[in-house]
Scaffold this motif. Structure first.
Motif, PDB file in Angstrom:
ATOM      1  N   LEU A  13      17.600  16.944  45.462  1.00 43.08           N
ATOM      2  CA  LEU A  13      17.657  18.412  45.435  1.00 43.08           C
ATOM      3  C   LEU A  13      16.917  18.960  44.220  1.00 43.08           C
ATOM      4  N   GLU A  14      17.086  18.335  43.079  1.00 42.80           N
ATOM      5  CA  GLU A  14      16.393  18.765  41.874  1.00 42.80           C
ATOM      6  C   GLU A  14      14.885  18.573  42.022  1.00 42.80           C
ATOM      7  N   ASP A  15      14.488  17.443  42.560  1.00 43.17           N
ATOM      8  CA  ASP A  15      13.071  17.134  42.733  1.00 43.17           C
ATOM      9  C   ASP A  15      12.398  18.125  43.683  1.00 43.17           C
ATOM     10  N   ILE A  16      13.064  18.413  44.792  1.00 40.31           N
ATOM     11  CA  ILE A  16      12.485  19.346  45.768  1.00 40.31           C
ATOM     12  C   ILE A  16      12.453  20.765  45.214  1.00 40.31           C
ATOM     13  N   GLY A  17      13.493  21.146  44.495  1.00 41.16           N
ATOM     14  CA  GLY A  17      13.491  22.464  43.882  1.00 41.16           C
ATOM     15  C   GLY A  17      12.312  22.649  42.940  1.00 41.16           C
ATOM     16  N   SER A  18      11.946  21.584  42.227  1.00 34.87           N
ATOM     17  CA  SER A  18      10.862  21.659  41.249  1.00 34.87           C
ATOM     18  C   SER A  18       9.483  21.445  41.862  1.00 34.87           C
ATOM     19  N   ASN A  19       9.404  20.636  42.923  1.00 34.55           N
ATOM     20  CA  ASN A  19       8.093  20.162  43.393  1.00 34.55           C
ATOM     21  C   ASN A  19       7.883  20.340  44.890  1.00 34.55           C
ATOM     22  N   LEU A  20       8.508  21.352  45.483  1.00 35.72           N
ATOM     23  CA  LEU A  20       8.439  21.496  46.934  1.00 35.72           C
ATOM     24  C   LEU A  20       7.000  21.619  47.439  1.00 35.72           C
ATOM     25  N   SER A  21       6.214  22.438  46.831  1.00 36.04           N
ATOM     26  CA  SER A  21       4.840  22.659  47.311  1.00 36.04           C
ATOM     27  C   SER A  21       4.017  21.379  47.238  1.00 36.04           C
ATOM     28  N   GLN A  22       4.132  20.653  46.127  1.00 39.02           N
ATOM     29  CA  GLN A  22       3.377  19.406  45.981  1.00 39.02           C
ATOM     30  C   GLN A  22       3.831  18.357  46.982  1.00 39.02           C
ATOM     31  N   LEU A  23       5.138  18.283  47.221  1.00 32.77           N
ATOM     32  CA  LEU A  23       5.658  17.311  48.174  1.00 32.77           C
ATOM     33  C   LEU A  23       5.156  17.612  49.583  1.00 32.77           C
ATOM     34  N   LYS A  24       5.122  18.879  49.939  1.00 32.43           N
ATOM     35  CA  LYS A  24       4.614  19.252  51.265  1.00 32.43           C
ATOM     36  C   LYS A  24       3.151  18.856  51.422  1.00 32.43           C
ATOM     37  N   GLU A  25       2.378  19.010  50.372  1.00 33.41           N
ATOM     38  CA  GLU A  25       0.955  18.681  50.439  1.00 33.41           C
ATOM     39  C   GLU A  25       0.732  17.194  50.693  1.00 33.41           C
ATOM     40  N   THR A  26       1.578  16.336  50.118  1.00 27.35           N
ATOM     41  CA  THR A  26       1.394  14.901  50.318  1.00 27.35           C
ATOM     42  C   THR A  26       1.596  14.520  51.782  1.00 27.35           C
ATOM     43  N   TYR A  27       2.494  15.227  52.461  1.00 20.75           N
ATOM     44  CA  TYR A  27       2.717  14.938  53.878  1.00 20.75           C
ATOM     45  C   TYR A  27       1.522  15.362  54.722  1.00 20.75           C
ATOM     46  N   CYS A  28       0.890  16.445  54.346  1.00 14.26           N
ATOM     47  CA  CYS A  28      -0.272  16.904  55.113  1.00 14.26           C
ATOM     48  C   CYS A  28      -1.327  15.818  55.191  1.00 14.26           C
ATOM     49  N   GLU A  29      -1.472  15.040  54.118  1.00 11.46           N
ATOM     50  CA  GLU A  29      -2.498  14.007  54.075  1.00 11.46           C
ATOM     51  C   GLU A  29      -2.295  12.963  55.171  1.00 11.46           C
ATOM     52  N   PHE A  30      -1.089  12.412  55.275  1.00  8.80           N
ATOM     53  CA  PHE A  30      -0.942  11.340  56.276  1.00  8.80           C
ATOM     54  C   PHE A  30      -0.559  11.852  57.663  1.00  8.80           C
TER      55      PHE A  30
END
Length: 426
Positions: free
Chosen positions: A382-399
């Motif tokens: 929850l802490e990680d997603i709160g801080s890095n949601l946009s970046q995490l979403k971008e990594t999924y777009c790649e694969f």
């Protein structure tokens, strides 16, 4: 064809029943189905919700005695004390043979009659051949699933497993050795390439029996997908959270959960939807104690979470945080960014085998990092997603947008189609 089915299809948990529904839809309306179960009331609901156009007959498997003995308080206390000092005693377990299980079926004549003219018995997918189902209060349900398999083999009928997860077996290995030794020429599909095959081979299962298929819910039948198209529950952008920790966990960590919901809306502009896989006291507590207009607790209509609702909610989400394996399955299948927090069952082997197995099947050849998708601490996530949601979403777009992801899905679909054609059609 006349096709009999058995499996954990009488559980209100979407992760069990939905695979059975998807399997029948893939086999089609032109067959006659005999469905062995251990919960007459729930399968009647499923029949009403999904099988109006199908020829389905339901047979409840009844045992004349219970095989489960609940440990006495003093036994649990001693076991806990020994575990705390890392000392283990292997209990003496009286292992029932297939013939003893058959003899324990109260309505065996009815089951034999139903199986007499079937073409095949399908053992629907899931993760129930393991220590958990054998050791806990699910033992009688496990035996009710296994009973039609034993009778079918005794009658010389073809038995076919769709994609199951197997193990860990641990102390139940003796029992499963008896069962799978009895199924010596049965085609068995495994849904992971992590440990299921290894566990089965340790029991003596021949490698020629094993087939690698996707999870029974990874490739959703087109008709079920259209059902999901016809429902839309939320018109705002949202992320989904799902967990099945007990209410005591939520109360202990309530401020962290509430703070995460506020943060997602304030910093990222999204609503948050809690989607339970079953109706429970956690849902009630959340509804009573979090009154934000950007937080929603999804309430199922009826007594269980409908497959089309779960698919619609997940595939329209911006991100999913979940405990449940099939929330992970539906997310990846529909290209939704997801983090799965594995919940211990004794330890993490059970969930790691199937969750990592899904990633290997779906994401092979892509740039994914399993350690960012599979996690072990919900609050850290929850802490990680709160801080890095946009970046995490971008990594999924790649694969998700890679050719490898689409090729993997087509290949898995072809394998499943070929397997069904070989064993489940005339």
């Amino acid at each position: 064809m006349k096709i009999a089915l058995t499996g954990p299809l009488a559980d209100r948990n979407l992760g069990d029943y939905a695979m059975f529904v998807n399997n029948i839809y893939d086999m089609g309306e032109n067959n006659q189905y005999v469905i062995f179960n251990y919960s007459k009331g729930f399968v009647a609901e499923l029949d009403n919700d999904y099988f109006d156009d199908y020829n389905c007959e339901y047979v409840e498997v009844k045992l004349s005695k219970s095989f489960y003995r609940k440990p006495k308080f003093i036994e649990r206390l001693v076991k806990f004390a020994l575990k705390s000092i890392n000392f283990k005693i292997n209990p003496v377990d009286i292992v029932p043979t297939p013939i003893e299980i058959a003899d324990s079926i109260e309505n065996i004549d009815e089951i034999k009659k139903q199986l007499a003219d079937v073409d095949v018995l399908l053992v629907s997918g899931g993760g129930y051949f393991n220590q958990l189902w054998y050791d806990w209060g699910r033992k009688d349900d496990l035996f009710k699933i296994v009973a039609p398999i034993i009778v079918a083999k005794m009658l010389g009928k073809q038995v076919v497993f769709t994609a199951n997860g197997f193990g860990p077996f641990d102390e139940s290995e003796k029992f499963y050795s008896e069962i799978f030794g009895f199924l010596d020429d049965t085609p068995i599909a495994v849904r992971d390439t992590v440990m299921s095959s290894t566990y089965l081979k340790k029991l003596g299962v021949d490698n020629a029996q094993l087939h690698k298929l996707p999870d029974d819910l990874y490739l959703l039948n087109d008709e079920l997908s259209r059902k999901a198209d016809n429902v839309r529950h939320f018109d705002k952008k949202y992320i989904v959270i799902e967990f099945y920790y007990p209410l005591s966990w939520l109360k202990e960590h309530f401020e962290a959960v509430k703070g995460f919901i506020e943060r997602i809306n304030k910093e990222h502009g999204f609503h948050v939807v809690y989607m339970p896989f079953d109706n429970n006291d956690v849902s009630d507590y959340l509804k009573e104690n979090i009154k934000f207009d950007f937080f929603h607790v999804f309430q199922s209509t009826g007594s269980y979470l409908k497959l089309e609702d779960a698919v619609s909610i997940i595939r329209n989400a911006e991100f999913v945080v979940c405990n449940r394996y099939h929330a992970l399955v539906i997310s990846i299948s529909h290209k939704v960014p997801v983090v799965n927090v594995m919940k211990p069952v004794y330890d993490l082997r059970y969930y790691f085998n199937k969750n990592y197995g899904l990633l290997k099947n779906a994401l092979s050849g892509t740039s994914y990092d399993a350690s960012t998708i599979l996690r072990t601490d919900y609050l850290e996530v929850l802490e990680d997603i709160g801080s890095n949601l946009s970046q995490l979403k971008e990594t999924y777009c790649e694969f998700y947008q890679s050719q490898e992801f689409d090729l993997n899905k087509r290949t898995l679909g072809e394998k499943r189609k070929d397997y069904f054609k070989k064993y489940l059609t005339k």
